[in-house]
Design an enzyme around this catalytic site. Structure first.
Site, short mmCIF file in Angstrom:
data_model
loop_
_atom_site.label_atom_id
_atom_site.label_comp_id
_atom_site.label_asym_id
_atom_site.label_seq_id
_atom_site.Cartn_x
_atom_site.Cartn_y
_atom_site.Cartn_z
N HIS A 146 33.28 30.71 43.92
CA HIS A 146 31.93 31.22 43.72
C HIS A 146 31.17 29.99 42.78
CE1 HIS A 146 33.13 34.88 44.69
NE2 HIS A 146 33.98 35.10 44.04
N HIS A 192 32.34 38.51 48.02
CA HIS A 192 33.54 38.15 48.94
C HIS A 192 33.23 38.55 50.30
CE1 HIS A 192 34.46 39.33 44.85
NE2 HIS A 192 34.95 38.30 44.61
#
Lengths: 329, 329
Positions: free
Chosen positions: B56, B216
């Protein structure tokens, strides 16, 4: 084609609307597609004007603001801005001390900036052309080497010098010195898709990458099988060091993403590049890792090394406040 | 799989090596995979510790530095950091004034940060959990809403408050207030590929996008045909405004790229979002456009709106100096 866009014909117009709304530092002349500083400088400062085809964001409009550019012309995607655009930017940016044109070495850009300088007859204009890409000598849109990543470093360093109040000759001389000291090399893992074309600019098999890629998808030196990051780092570092000795002074390193490679991978690539440079005896003075001169949605990266003397490093460290690069302000 | 990586099993280790080499602001405890400030704060400052799965970036390690986090734990890609990692970060970051854990609402993260707080028994720990994603109530890795973009805004705002020297109760209360005032919604144009898996996390046809995507690649609300940016903007803005009235105070807007969408498209999307917000009577106080909480090589974007009072805006504007976010310093 999957993109966050509306009508593919209006991508540049629509993106400039968004840039202006998103950034305090700039305002946009939408008729001429010129990005200006929101707060213009007072009389007497040398103005820096750059521009080129769109699709390389944040270059150039994202580098308008205190410490970098005064104005930037946005051409259509991968298309030179017109002489009229550049003239409008030049005339508007001039504060009586003359204008430096910062031009990447592509035939159309060079020609159109030259014509603009003639059109803006009453404004004194000097030019610097960047041609740092060691991959190929001539290319699809280029006589001589292509101008790529060093343009970002030059706009920062020379922008800081202009901010200090130096005259046009001094600023232009520094710009040419920076342009001469930088070298770049890039690699593409994927092609890119020009919105109006709707399909990838070139075909690249799933197991190959293009070494020496241009920022418009122009061919590089060769296609090779996809390799680990450590080998890709060698493919970037070696041709640069073969072209110019980078051990004679400290360097500023730009590890640049082409647009679709995430920061996780860019960090990782930087680690590989830095290890090779250390082994080769290159001293890293400063570094910048991220998306600064992109090629639409291309995956891949490019490496730029700039031999930097003390003055360049001091100017690099000076405050900058643009949408795309900001520190100390 | 085309990525700028070496051994897919070592991606996190290798990226942390590169992050440390590329950024003056941080140093890395490679054994525990914790990113620390290069210059630790003096005794008496509340420490902010965050972390989560990697993939991320720049979240969270890229937000370590003056004005934001004191330490961040990097889990494997899309995998919670272990309690031991978080304990190591917590113990090392404590300066005698206690530690605030900033945790995104995923079951593993919440559990492991709680266990770490127990393990670090002698350190006083408070926690804030972000759960701003309005897309779905429960999800693959989540009970309740997922924590996404507001985490970035919270780390900035609360980081500035901690820098001012407030005590742990005050800092934690502010953090909970920020978490309660933010809402997010995302869209994916493509899947993402976890390096160790070697293939896309989910299948998404060439003519479809996933609305309400998780960071995700968890399923969102629905699949729809690929739409123009103006319609995508509606799909992001409307569910947020339906969930929380955003007209009652000015908002901070984060238009975030998922990793593979270029800035040209993010600027364009911001323009569409801003137009809708203006029409809906929402006052935009501040805005941030770029890649701040990504999902590996996913193309797409997310929108976060945060109702911000005067104190939050003042803290937002305060200087920050991290690899991923920097101004005024």
């Amino acid at each position: 084609m999957k993109k966050l866009i509306g009508d593919p014909q209006n991508v540049v117009r629509d993106a400039l609307i968004g840039l202006e709304k998103s950034a305090d530092q700039v305002r946009v002349d939408h008729e001429n597609r010129v990005v200006h500083r929101a707060v213009p400088k007072e009389q007497g400062k040398v103005a820096l004007v750059s521009g080129g085809g769109s699709g390389h964001e944040p270059l150039h409009g994202g580098f308008v603001g205190m410490g970098m550019l005064d104005a930037a012309c946005a051409g259509e995607v991968f298309t030179s801005p017109t002489p009229d655009q550049v003239e409008a930017a030049t005339t508007a940016a001039d504060r009586g001390a003359g204008v430096l044109h910062i031009v990447k070495n592509y035939t159309g850009d060079v020609m159109n900036f030259e014509m603009a300088a003639e059109l803006a007859g009453s404004v004194r204009v000097e030019s610097v052309v960047t041609d740092d890409d060691v991959a190929v000598q001539d290319s699809t849109f280029t006589a001589g080497r292509r101008g790529v990543g060093v343009t970002v470093l030059l706009e920062k360093i020379v922008g800081a010098a202009a901010e200090e109040g130096h005259d046009l000759d001094t600023v232009a001389a520094l710009a040419r010195r920076v342009a001469a000291e930088g070298r770049s090399m890039g690699v593409a893992l994927t092609s890119c898709t020009v919105p109006a074309a709707g399909k990838p600019t070139f075909d690249l098999p799933d197991d190959e990458m293009e070494v020496g890629i241009g920022i418009h998808g122009e061919p590089g030196r060769r296609r090779v099988p996809v390799a680990p990051a450590s080998e890709i780092a060698q493919m970037l570092v070696e041709p640069i060091l073969a072209d110019l000795d980078m051990t004679s002074s400290p360097v500023i390193v730009l590890l640049n993403g082409m647009g679709a490679s995430p920061l996780l991978e860019l960090h990782l690539m930087y680690g590989e590049v830095a290890a090779l440079l250390e082994k080769a005896g290159v001293t890293i003075a400063r570094r910048l890792v991220g998306n600064y001169i992109t090629s639409l949605d291309m995956a891949g990266c490019s490496l730029t090394l700039l031999r930097a003397d003390d003055e360049m490093i001091r100017l690099w460290d000076a405050p900058v406040n643009t949408p795309g690069l900001r520190w100390g302000a």
